[in-house]
Design an enzyme around this catalytic site. Structure first.
Site, PDB file in Angstrom:
ATOM      1  N   MET A  20     -30.400  36.709  15.045  1.00  0.00           N
ATOM      2  CA  MET A  20     -30.747  36.139  13.743  1.00  0.00           C
ATOM      3  C   MET A  20     -29.217  35.581  13.210  1.00  0.00           C
ATOM      4  O   MET A  20     -28.353  36.492  12.964  1.00  0.00           O
ATOM      5  CB  MET A  20     -31.243  36.826  12.807  1.00  0.00           C
ATOM      6  CG  MET A  20     -32.669  37.265  13.198  1.00  0.00           C
ATOM      7  SD  MET A  20     -33.431  38.432  11.979  1.00  0.00           S
ATOM      8  CE  MET A  20     -33.247  39.876  12.154  1.00  0.00           C
ATOM      9  N   CYS A 104     -35.056  27.554  18.257  1.00  0.00           N
ATOM     10  CA  CYS A 104     -34.631  27.246  17.083  1.00  0.00           C
ATOM     11  C   CYS A 104     -35.390  26.016  16.413  1.00  0.00           C
ATOM     12  O   CYS A 104     -35.573  25.078  17.195  1.00  0.00           O
ATOM     13  CB  CYS A 104     -33.050  26.881  17.169  1.00  0.00           C
ATOM     14  SG  CYS A 104     -32.672  26.833  15.381  1.00  0.00           S
ATOM     15  N   LYS A 146     -35.482  32.639  25.440  1.00  0.00           N
ATOM     16  CA  LYS A 146     -36.407  33.134  24.017  1.00  0.00           C
ATOM     17  C   LYS A 146     -36.755  31.748  23.655  1.00  0.00           C
ATOM     18  O   LYS A 146     -36.204  30.902  23.743  1.00  0.00           O
ATOM     19  CB  LYS A 146     -35.463  33.871  22.982  1.00  0.00           C
ATOM     20  CG  LYS A 146     -36.322  33.918  21.541  1.00  0.00           C
ATOM     21  CD  LYS A 146     -35.524  35.026  20.900  1.00  0.00           C
ATOM     22  CE  LYS A 146     -36.234  35.260  19.479  1.00  0.00           C
ATOM     23  NZ  LYS A 146     -36.073  34.236  18.651  1.00  0.00           N
ATOM     24  N   ASN A 208     -42.576  38.700  20.458  1.00  0.00           N
ATOM     25  CA  ASN A 208     -41.770  38.666  19.301  1.00  0.00           C
ATOM     26  C   ASN A 208     -42.774  37.876  18.151  1.00  0.00           C
ATOM     27  O   ASN A 208     -43.452  36.931  18.516  1.00  0.00           O
ATOM     28  CB  ASN A 208     -40.510  37.978  19.703  1.00  0.00           C
ATOM     29  CG  ASN A 208     -39.793  37.385  18.138  1.00  0.00           C
ATOM     30  OD1 ASN A 208     -39.509  36.315  17.876  1.00  0.00           O
ATOM     31  ND2 ASN A 208     -39.646  38.318  17.376  1.00  0.00           N
ATOM     32  N   ARG A 233     -37.318  39.962  11.176  1.00  0.00           N
ATOM     33  CA  ARG A 233     -37.252  39.989   9.821  1.00  0.00           C
ATOM     34  C   ARG A 233     -37.606  41.347   9.453  1.00  0.00           C
ATOM     35  O   ARG A 233     -37.188  41.934   8.446  1.00  0.00           O
ATOM     36  CB  ARG A 233     -38.355  38.890   9.337  1.00  0.00           C
ATOM     37  CG  ARG A 233     -37.701  37.642   9.479  1.00  0.00           C
ATOM     38  CD  ARG A 233     -38.769  36.520   9.101  1.00  0.00           C
ATOM     39  NE  ARG A 233     -40.029  36.776   9.793  1.00  0.00           N
ATOM     40  CZ  ARG A 233     -41.108  35.963   9.546  1.00  0.00           C
ATOM     41  NH1 ARG A 233     -41.239  35.459   8.806  1.00  0.00           N
ATOM     42  NH2 ARG A 233     -42.137  36.378  10.871  1.00  0.00           N
TER      43      ARG A 233
HETATM   44  C1  LIG Z   1     -32.519  34.417   9.289  1.00  0.00           C
HETATM   45  C2  LIG Z   1     -32.988  34.047  10.576  1.00  0.00           C
HETATM   46  C3  LIG Z   1     -32.232  33.630  11.579  1.00  0.00           C
HETATM   47  C4  LIG Z   1     -32.633  33.418  12.793  1.00  0.00           C
HETATM   48  N1  LIG Z   1     -31.817  33.078  14.022  1.00  0.00           N
HETATM   49  C5  LIG Z   1     -32.295  33.098  15.040  1.00  0.00           C
HETATM   50  C6  LIG Z   1     -31.258  32.797  16.015  1.00  0.00           C
HETATM   51  O1  LIG Z   1     -30.083  32.388  15.891  1.00  0.00           O
HETATM   52  N2  LIG Z   1     -31.829  32.731  17.492  1.00  0.00           N
HETATM   53  C7  LIG Z   1     -33.128  32.749  17.783  1.00  0.00           C
HETATM   54  O2  LIG Z   1     -33.505  32.908  18.851  1.00  0.00           O
HETATM   55  N3  LIG Z   1     -33.955  33.083  16.601  1.00  0.00           N
HETATM   56  C8  LIG Z   1     -33.538  33.465  15.451  1.00  0.00           C
HETATM   57  N4  LIG Z   1     -34.429  33.620  14.449  1.00  0.00           N
HETATM   58  C9  LIG Z   1     -35.724  34.090  14.861  1.00  0.00           C
HETATM   59  C10 LIG Z   1     -35.870  35.471  15.120  1.00  0.00           C
HETATM   60  O3  LIG Z   1     -35.153  35.606  16.230  1.00  0.00           O
HETATM   61  C11 LIG Z   1     -37.212  35.895  15.341  1.00  0.00           C
HETATM   62  O4  LIG Z   1     -37.654  34.954  16.662  1.00  0.00           O
HETATM   63  C12 LIG Z   1     -38.306  35.422  14.347  1.00  0.00           C
HETATM   64  O5  LIG Z   1     -37.952  35.911  13.005  1.00  0.00           O
HETATM   65  C13 LIG Z   1     -39.910  35.841  14.547  1.00  0.00           C
HETATM   66  O6  LIG Z   1     -39.909  37.397  14.468  1.00  0.00           O
HETATM   67  P1  LIG Z   1     -40.072  38.074  13.338  1.00  0.00           P
HETATM   68  O7  LIG Z   1     -41.689  37.602  12.961  1.00  0.00           O
HETATM   69  O8  LIG Z   1     -40.275  39.627  13.589  1.00  0.00           O
HETATM   70  O9  LIG Z   1     -39.514  37.719  12.171  1.00  0.00           O
HETATM   71  C14 LIG Z   1     -33.998  33.765  13.176  1.00  0.00           C
HETATM   72  C15 LIG Z   1     -34.558  34.250  12.122  1.00  0.00           C
HETATM   73  C16 LIG Z   1     -34.242  34.493  10.873  1.00  0.00           C
HETATM   74  C17 LIG Z   1     -35.154  35.144   9.879  1.00  0.00           C
END
Ligand SMILES: Cc1cc2nc3c(=O)[nH]c(=O)nc-3n(C[C@H](O)[C@H](O)[C@H](O)COP(=O)(O)O)c2cc1C
Length: 374
Positions: A20, A104, A146, A208, A233
């Site tokens: 993240m 992303c 991913k 995920n 999150r």
């Molecule tokens: C603040 C934030 C930054 C994120 N940055 C990235 C990132 O740099 N690379 C990535 O693959 N996913 C990124 N994500 C996505 C998360 O890795 C994840 O795939 C997404 O939040 C879904 O999972 P969740 O429902 O458990 O949050 C980001 C998510 C958030 C909330």
């Protein structure tokens, strides 16, 4: 006890901290790792930034001394840069795992054909994966990817991505069960995750999306048959989720319900680690963005919250945390509740002109920015 194997790497608990941006720095990874076993991935690094020696990118590649398994997520659109960056990570940074970002949804990234829209170009995707795998191979380092379901519901890419990943020697594929156009809105589609697991039996599939409690992780494993889970999150302001996950995978049902005093101690530990890694001024600035997540659902007063959001020193932080009622129980309303950004779906996914015209993409990579993070 279930474990997770990624190439040569064995992870004791099949749990991965999602990369993240702006969150999963060395301090946060260490904090989460103190709670339970798993794999803790660094925030996203830009391949070109690394290859060209961009200082900001190098500054992000900091690891905690206790971080024995260094895991980094790379972003890139050009196979040559991604290959070179992978080699640098393995040779110069002692990285034990490289993850590639094809999920992303940020316009700055998709505008260049990167992140979640890249898998539309099937051949380019394969080329990038093969370059990374080849570069990591001499070091015995597994490369994973991913991704998301696709650009939108009409342009799904995850099944092709899974097949291409398996054919390219990738050690595992993680699927966030949303499309790029959904960004972080709506509910993650676990059926798509199950579909991918069935379609790609050759390599581990990680699920995920929307794991808020340890029980959700077990439910996802059960419903989809995935080999492991990726936590995003759900751990924001709740690093103890990794303790619950480790217990759950060990067959115990532990649900940590810290009172406000214990949450304050966690926040203090987080700030301390940030200050160790970044110095007090930057560390205190960083902890500010976590305050609302740690205090979510608690009755802590508005003045204290506001002052915590402006904290400048660890001494100030201690004084402010002392104002909180340590005996206030954990708010039951927060159990299973979404946290972090959710936002709205994007009506239009920004892509390079003509991006959807064909699915090849070889030779059409648009140079990514050199600057990491965002
Ligand atoms: C603040 C934030 C930054 C994120 N940055 C990235 C990132 O740099 N690379 C990535 O693959 N996913 C990124 N994500 C996505 C998360 O890795 C994840 O795939 C997404 O939040 C879904 O999972 P969740 O429902 O458990 O949050 C980001 C998510 C958030 C909330």
């Amino acid at each position: 006890m279930t474990s997770l194997r990624l190439g040569n790497l064995e992870i004791a608990t099949p749990v991965v901290l999602a990369p993240m941006a702006g969150v999963t720095n060395a301090a946060f990874r260490r904090l989460c790792a103190e709670q339970g076993a798993g794999l803790y991935v660094c925030e996203m690094i830009t391949s070109r930034g690394l290859v060209e020696g961009d200082q900001h990118t190098k500054d992000m590649l900091v690891f905690d001394e206790l971080e024995t398994v260094r895991s980094v997520q790379l972003y890139g659109t050009d196979p040559v840069y991604v290959g070179k960056a992978t080699e640098i990570l393995c040779a110069e940074y002692g990285v034990a795992h490289v993850d590639l970002n094809f999920g992303c949804p940020v316009p700055k990234v998709t505008r260049k054909g990167g992140g979640g829209v890249l898998p539309w170009k099937r051949n380019l995707l394969g080329e990038i994966l093969r370059h990374a795998v080849k570069a990591a191979e001499p070091f015995g380092v597994p490369v994973t990817m991913k991704t998301r379901k696709g650009i939108d519901e009409e342009r799904l890419t995850f099944l092709d991505a899974g097949r291409i990943a398996a054919e390219s020697g990738v050690a595992a594929i993680a699927l966030h069960g949303r499309t790029v156009s959904q960004a972080y809105s709506g509910v993650a589609d676990w059926d798509a995750i199950a579909e991918l697991k069935t379609a790609v039996p050759e390599i581990p599939v990680l699920g995920n999306g929307d794991i808020w409690e340890a029980a959700d992780a077990l439910r996802m494993m059960d419903q989809t048959g995935v080999d492991g889970v990726v936590i995003g999150r759900g751990c924001l302001g709740r690093p103890w989720l990794f303790r619950d996950l480790a217990s759950a995978f060990a067959g115990e049902t532990v649900e940590t319900l810290p009172n406000l005093g214990e949450v304050a101690a966690m926040m203090r530990r987080h700030a301390e680690l940030l200050c160790e890694h970044m110095g007090e001024e930057r560390g205190c600035k960083e902890i500010r963005k976590h305050v609302a997540w740690y205090l979510k659902g608690f009755g802590a007063g508005g003045d204290t919250r506001r002052d915590l959001g402006l904290v400048k020193t660890l001494a100030d932080l201690d004084e402010l945390l002392d104002r909180l009622d340590p005996n206030e129980p954990f708010p039951a309303s927060e159990l299973g509740a979404p946290r972090g950004r959710q936002g709205a779906p994007r009506h239009k996914v920004v892509m390079p002109e003509g991006w959807l015209d064909d699915t090849d993409g070889i030779g059409c990579a648009i140079p990514e920015d050199t600057v990491s993070g965002g």
